[in-house]
Write an enzyme that holds these catalytic residues in place. Structure first.
Site: not given
Length: 156
Positions: A44-46, A49
């Site tokens: 999710g963070c990738t 970003g």
């Protein structure tokens, strides 16, 4: 005490990628997006970003700087930033000083266990250092675009 909508954000500084420290007061006169995410190199963070990266030219056109924040180390951030070719800096907050200002540390369920972690959240600070919008506990799909759409509505 944490920040509130239409309230002045207290000045803070923290280590960030690119070899310089981030200091909020150094960005006076600019609109800022500060997004908090749980962990470098997670799915999710990738995606989040990458979404902010892909829209970055539009944020620049809207005269808005973008910064990502997590509790990861500076070394982890430098690797994550390089891997995703992010054109903006990542703030390292291992001692949770910045997380506390924005009240993003929450108890979350992970695999049936209660764990304390960063609640995915985004904040928009205007040129006068006032918090003008926040998203808390958000979902990644479409979020970066929603933030950009909001930023485009901010006047001087």
């Amino acid at each position: 005490m944490s920040v509130e909508i239409n309230g002045k954000v207290p000045d803070f500084s923290a280590s960030c990628t690119g070899g310089a420290d981030f200091k909020l007061s150094a960005h006076a006169g600019k609109n800022l997006v500060i997004y908090f995410y749980p962990k470098d190199n997670t799915p999710g963070c990738t995606t989040e970003g990458e979404n902010f990266r892909d829209l970055h030219p539009e944020f620049v056109k809207a005269e808005c700087a973008v910064f990502g924040v997590s509790r990861d180390s500076l070394k982890s951030h430098e690797n994550f930033k390089a891997k995703l070719e992010m054109p903006f800096e990542l703030i390292s907050d291992p001692d949770e000083k910045v997380c506390v200002i924005f009240d993003v540390m929450k108890m979350k369920n992970m695999y049936g266990k209660q764990v304390r972690g960063v609640e995915r959240s985004t904040f928009v600070i205007n040129k006068k250092g006032v918090l003008v919008q926040e998203w808390r506990g958000l979902k990644v799909p479409g979020h970066a675009q929603a933030v950009l759409d909001f930023v485009r509505t901010i006047g001087d």
